[in-house]
Design an enzyme around this catalytic site. Sequence first.
Site, mmCIF file in Angstrom:
data_model
loop_
_atom_site.group_PDB
_atom_site.id
_atom_site.type_symbol
_atom_site.label_atom_id
_atom_site.label_comp_id
_atom_site.label_asym_id
_atom_site.label_seq_id
_atom_site.Cartn_x
_atom_site.Cartn_y
_atom_site.Cartn_z
ATOM 1 N N PHE A 185 -12.572 4.579 -19.874
ATOM 2 C CA PHE A 185 -12.944 5.381 -21.047
ATOM 3 C C PHE A 185 -11.786 6.170 -21.641
ATOM 4 C CE2 PHE A 185 -13.098 8.725 -17.833
ATOM 5 C CZ PHE A 185 -12.594 9.807 -18.533
ATOM 6 N N SER A 262 -10.969 3.079 -12.270
ATOM 7 C CA SER A 262 -10.936 3.780 -10.984
ATOM 8 C C SER A 262 -10.681 2.813 -9.827
ATOM 9 C CB SER A 262 -12.278 4.475 -10.759
ATOM 10 O OG SER A 262 -13.286 3.480 -10.620
ATOM 11 N N CYS A 317 -4.162 8.744 -16.775
ATOM 12 C CA CYS A 317 -3.749 8.250 -15.453
ATOM 13 C C CYS A 317 -2.336 8.678 -15.132
ATOM 14 C CB CYS A 317 -3.860 6.733 -15.397
ATOM 15 S SG CYS A 317 -2.721 5.950 -16.521
ATOM 16 N N GLU A 417 -8.410 12.001 -6.779
ATOM 17 C CA GLU A 417 -7.977 12.157 -8.174
ATOM 18 C C GLU A 417 -9.021 13.024 -8.880
ATOM 19 O OE1 GLU A 417 -8.457 8.680 -10.676
ATOM 20 O OE2 GLU A 417 -6.649 9.173 -11.796
#
Length: 532
Positions: A185, A262, A317, A417
Site C-alpha cells: 500500500f 511484508s 521501507c 518493523e
Amino acid sequence: RCPSPLHCRTSIGDPRRASCKHRNPRVRNLIGGAFVESQSKDWIDVVNPATQEVVSRVPMTTDEEFKAAVNAAKGAFPHWRNTPVTARQRIMLKLQELIRRDMDKLALNITTEQGKTLKDAQGDVFRGLEIDRYITAVIVIPEVVEHACGMATLQMGEYISNVSNGIDTYSIREPLGVCAGICPFNFPAMIPLWMFPMSVTCGNTFVLKPSEKDPGASMMLAELAIEAGLPDGVLNIVHGTNDVVNNICDDDDIKAISFVGSNTAGMHIYARAAAKGKRVQSNMGAKNHAIIMPDASPDATLNSLIAAGFGAAGQRCMALSTAVFVGGSKSWEDELTRRATELKVNAGTEPGTDLGPVISRQAKDRISKLIQSGIESGARVVLDGRGIIVPGHEHGNFVGPTILADITGDMECYKEEIFGPVLLLMTADNLDEAIQIVNSNKYGNGASIFTTSGASARKFQTEIEAGQVGINVPIPVPLPFFSFTGSKASFAGDLNFYGKAGVQFNTQIKTVTQQWKDTSGQGISLAMPTSH
Ligand code: NAD
C-alpha cells in the site's frame, strides 16, 4: 457525472463531489484491454485514512475472472514478444510523458487513498528540511519508465565470433511470457511502476495485483498505459487479497512474480511460487539504521533524521527508524526532539502538513501497541505521538512523531518493523560497536552513516551488512540504472528490481552456437565436441 468511467476522481474539496453519482465507485478489473466490473459478491472498502470516508470499493476477483486475465495476457504474448523493442520503448516514452501530464491527479489520488501529504506525493520540499528526491511518490515514477525506454540497449545479448573453427556463439535475452506483480500500500504508484514497465518492455505480458488498500493509482496508470498505445492484454489488473495472490502463485501460465510488501506475505509467496517452478523477486520489510558520528554536521544530520524517520508517517521501507548515536553525538537528542515537535500532523491535503495519517485503524493500533511494549520493556519516552487529535479530522488514523530512547536489541519494538512515525534511539561508544548493532539486526534493506570522516565512511561501507548504503544520504534509494538491492531478511530471490538485474529477472537467456561450414566428408565422431 464523475469525469472518469473507471474510477471516481473527485475527492474531498472538489466542488463536483457533492453531485457525483459515482461515489464509492466499484473499482474494475482490467482484462484484455477492457475495464470490467467484477461479478464477485465480496468487496472491500477503500478508505481515506484521514477521514474514514469510503473512496471506492475493490472486488475479491473470482477464480474465473483471474483466469480470464491470465488468458488475456497469454493470448497477447505471441504478438507482443514479436513487436520490435523500439516500438515497445516508444510506448514507454509516451507513458512517461502522460504520467508527467497527470502528475497532480495521481498525487491527489495517492493522498486520498494512502494519506501521505500532497507535498510528499508531488515531490515538493519538506518544510525546508533536506528531503531525498528519490523517496517521493511521484518523482520516482517516470524515472523507472524512462529507464525502460532504453530497453534495446539493456536487453542486448553477447556474441563471440569463431569460438571454435568456423563456429560462433551468441546469447539472446528473451521474454518469459506472462509475469505478475503483487503490490503493497505504501507507494501505490511507484511500486507498480517498478514492475510492469520493465517487464512489458522486455516483451512480457503482465497481470498486476495492486494493494487492496489503494488501487486507484494503478488504475490511473493503466489508463495512461493504454492511452500511450499498450495493446490489449499486455497489461491486466486483478484486485483482491490472499486468494487472488495464491492463484497467481499456483497458475502454471505465470512464469515470474515480482512482490513488494511484508515478510509474512513475501516469504509465503516466495515459497509457494518457487514450489511451482516460478522465479520470484520479493522485496520485504526493514529496520533501517542511521549511525551518527560525533564529527557529523549536526544541523544537516538532524534534518535528515527527522525527514527520513517521520516522512510519509514512517511508512517507507527505507525510512530511517533507528538512530545510533556514537560518542558525543548522544547530546543531540534534545535538539532532535525539538525539531520533531515542530512537525505538523494533519490530512495530507492540508497545506503545511508534514505527516499525514497511517494507512488504517489496525495499523494505528499496532503502532501504538509496539510503542507501549517498548515503554514496558524499559524504553524512555522522549516524545509520545499517541493520542494526537487533529481538529477537523478527529477520526483520522493519526500518530504523531514519537521518539523512544534507551532501546536495546531484545525489545519487541526494535525487533519488529513498526512502519509508523516512531524513531528509536540507541547509543554506542564507537563505530565498531555501532556497526555491530546494525549487523545484528535481521533486516538488511538500508543503512546510513553521517560523518565528515572518509575513514569512518569507508569502514562503514565495507563492514555494514545492508543492501543500500548511504553516506550522508538518509534514504539511499538508487536511481533505476542501478538496482534496488535490499538484502538479508529484506529480500528473497537473487535478481533485484530494476537496473541490470531487473532486465535479467524479466528475461530468459538463450545461448546459440552456429556453424555454416560444410562438414560433409568428415565422418562420424562420437567424442564430445571440443573447441579445437
Ligand atoms: P502486505 O504484505 O500486507 O501486502 C502486500 C501485498 O500482499 C498486498 O497486495 C496484499 O494483498 C498481499 N498479501 C498480504 N498478506 C497476504 C497473505 N497472507 N497471503 C497472500 N497475499 C497477501 O504489505 P503492506 O502492508 O501493503 O506494505 C507494507 C510492507 O511492505 C512493509 O513491511 C514494508 O517494509 C514493505 N515494503 C517493502 C519495500 C521494499 O522495497 N523492500 C517497499 C515498500 C514496502
